[in-house]
Design an enzyme around this catalytic site. Structure first.
Site, PDB file in Angstrom:
ATOM      1  N   HIS A  59       1.780  -1.076  16.723  1.00 59.64           N
ATOM      2  CA  HIS A  59       1.382   0.881  16.558  1.00 59.64           C
ATOM      3  C   HIS A  59       0.856   1.849  17.360  1.00 59.64           C
ATOM      4  O   HIS A  59      -0.285   2.100  16.997  1.00 59.64           O
ATOM      5  CB  HIS A  59      -0.365   0.305  16.514  1.00 59.64           C
ATOM      6  CG  HIS A  59      -0.342  -0.983  15.461  1.00 59.64           C
ATOM      7  ND1 HIS A  59      -1.389  -1.799  14.474  1.00 59.64           N
ATOM      8  CD2 HIS A  59       0.932  -1.793  13.899  1.00 59.64           C
ATOM      9  CE1 HIS A  59      -0.820  -2.993  13.799  1.00 59.64           C
ATOM     10  NE2 HIS A  59       0.463  -2.591  13.687  1.00 59.64           N
ATOM     11  N   GLU A 151      -2.012   2.564   2.759  1.00 58.10           N
ATOM     12  CA  GLU A 151      -3.152   3.734   2.238  1.00 58.10           C
ATOM     13  C   GLU A 151      -2.722   4.836   2.355  1.00 58.10           C
ATOM     14  O   GLU A 151      -1.428   5.090   3.044  1.00 58.10           O
ATOM     15  CB  GLU A 151      -3.925   3.467   2.868  1.00 58.10           C
ATOM     16  CG  GLU A 151      -4.884   2.459   2.616  1.00 58.10           C
ATOM     17  CD  GLU A 151      -6.553   2.200   3.580  1.00 58.10           C
ATOM     18  OE1 GLU A 151      -7.006   1.474   3.430  1.00 58.10           O
ATOM     19  OE2 GLU A 151      -6.620   3.524   4.271  1.00 58.10           O
ATOM     20  N   TYR A 161     -11.990   6.470   7.790  1.00 59.89           N
ATOM     21  CA  TYR A 161     -11.226   5.666   6.974  1.00 59.89           C
ATOM     22  C   TYR A 161     -11.666   4.184   7.100  1.00 59.89           C
ATOM     23  O   TYR A 161     -10.627   3.651   6.190  1.00 59.89           O
ATOM     24  CB  TYR A 161      -9.809   6.218   7.165  1.00 59.89           C
ATOM     25  CG  TYR A 161      -9.602   7.861   6.710  1.00 59.89           C
ATOM     26  CD1 TYR A 161      -9.335   7.801   5.322  1.00 59.89           C
ATOM     27  CD2 TYR A 161     -10.152   8.882   7.287  1.00 59.89           C
ATOM     28  CE1 TYR A 161      -9.606   9.061   4.997  1.00 59.89           C
ATOM     29  CE2 TYR A 161     -10.422  10.145   7.484  1.00 59.89           C
ATOM     30  CZ  TYR A 161      -9.836   9.998   5.846  1.00 59.89           C
ATOM     31  OH  TYR A 161      -9.985  11.218   5.530  1.00 59.89           O
ATOM     32  N   TYR A 172      -2.753 -11.682   8.025  1.00 62.04           N
ATOM     33  CA  TYR A 172      -1.402 -12.687   7.728  1.00 62.04           C
ATOM     34  C   TYR A 172      -1.748 -14.002   8.288  1.00 62.04           C
ATOM     35  O   TYR A 172      -0.948 -14.733   7.396  1.00 62.04           O
ATOM     36  CB  TYR A 172      -0.942 -12.062   9.184  1.00 62.04           C
ATOM     37  CG  TYR A 172      -0.582 -10.540   9.293  1.00 62.04           C
ATOM     38  CD1 TYR A 172       0.698 -10.421   8.791  1.00 62.04           C
ATOM     39  CD2 TYR A 172      -0.965  -9.739   9.931  1.00 62.04           C
ATOM     40  CE1 TYR A 172       0.549  -8.673   8.261  1.00 62.04           C
ATOM     41  CE2 TYR A 172      -0.893  -8.884   9.887  1.00 62.04           C
ATOM     42  CZ  TYR A 172       0.142  -8.060   9.130  1.00 62.04           C
ATOM     43  OH  TYR A 172       0.446  -6.943   9.294  1.00 62.04           O
TER      44      TYR A 172
END
Length: 289
Positions: A59, A151, A161, A172
């Site tokens: 990420h 999204e 957000y 998961y």
């Protein structure tokens, strides 16, 4: 490229790129710029490094998009640690707004707020991998949810957000919902992609060559191996089309070139650069090697 690349006798001929910089305890998303001389980069300048690194592999965010005012948006993922996205003292899990030299614009939404870093434009993001800005300055981003819940967001200065307190995805392991669907003070997504799309790459079509698509967004998908066309009406998606599905594989980047062509980068061991061209029925993809 700098938005004024090619002007002023080369003064603004900078290429901007993000990369993974080693830091104590792992690595960090960094921003640099350089000039292109022949087939090599020269005058490399490091402009920004996120304030806290993490172990490698997850990420990084790292997408870039210029705004009409000459400032640069840069996404930084939460590095696999969801609570970091709600920490205003951490660049992880945020969208940043920087000057062309990596500084802080004086009108950034959190300048003067002791609880939020000055570079932050919006927070509460998981891992934005698509980013584009319309001519009117409206910024759009696609980002990965956990298991589903990917999204499309309209980026608003100072907005939160929600991740991980708000999400449309699932854990998961347990497959249970992660967070609430919506919460006061947190901005809902404009669109939630079906299934496990894994968005990567986003562009807005302005080319006369693709006149029926003008104003629409094109979003690439990794796991979905798809290119989606999204038509907007304000903050709503009113039309959705799968332009490609499985023909090219994992789509990593979608860009419209200066001459109006649309280009796709495919994420594979032997990847390719593909160009879309219009036909009488739909866009056709050709390999631009």
């Amino acid at each position: 490229m700098h938005p004024r690349f090619g002007d002023d006798g080369g003064e603004h001929d900078w290429l901007y790129f993000t990369w993974s910089r080693p830091v104590p305890g792992g690595d960090a998303t960094a921003l640099s710029r350089a000039r292109l001389e022949g087939d090599r980069l020269i005058d490399v300048q490091r402009l920004f490094v996120q304030n806290r690194g993490a172990g490698p592999g997850r990420h990084y965010g790292s997408r870039l998009a210029w705004r009409p005012d000459g400032t640069l948006l840069m996404s930084v993922g939460e590095r696999g640690s969801p609570p970091r996205a709600q920490d205003g003292g951490d660049h992880a899990g945020s969208m940043l707004r920087l000057t062309e030299t990596g500084g802080v614009p004086a009108d950034n939404p959190f300048v003067g707020d002791p609880d939020v870093l000055d570079e932050i434009f919006s927070l509460g993001h998981r891992n934005p991998q698509g980013l584009t800005v319309a001519d009117d300055g409206t910024a759009w981003s696609t980002e990965h949810g956990p298991r589903t819940g990917d999204e499309l967001n309209r980026l608003v200065p100072g907005a939160n957000y929600g991740w991980p307190e708000v999400s449309r995805g699932r854990d998961y392991v347990t497959f249970l919902p992660v967070g609430e669907d919506s919460a006061p003070g947190m901005r809902d997504p404009v669109h939630v992609f079906e299934g496990r799309f894994a968005p990567s790459g986003l562009t807005r079509v302005t080319s006369p060559a693709f006149a029926p698509w003008r104003g629409d967004l094109l979003a690439g998908g990794l796991r979905g191996e798809a290119l989606l066309r999204l038509r907007l009406a304000g903050d709503r998606v009113i039309e959705r089309e799968r332009v490609l599905e499985g023909e090219l594989g994992r789509i990593r980047t979608v860009r419209q070139g200066n001459h109006g062509h649309i280009y796709l980068l495919v994420d594979a061991a032997e990847g390719g650069l593909w160009r879309l061209s219009p036909t009488t029925s739909r866009a056709a993809a050709t390999c631009a090697e």
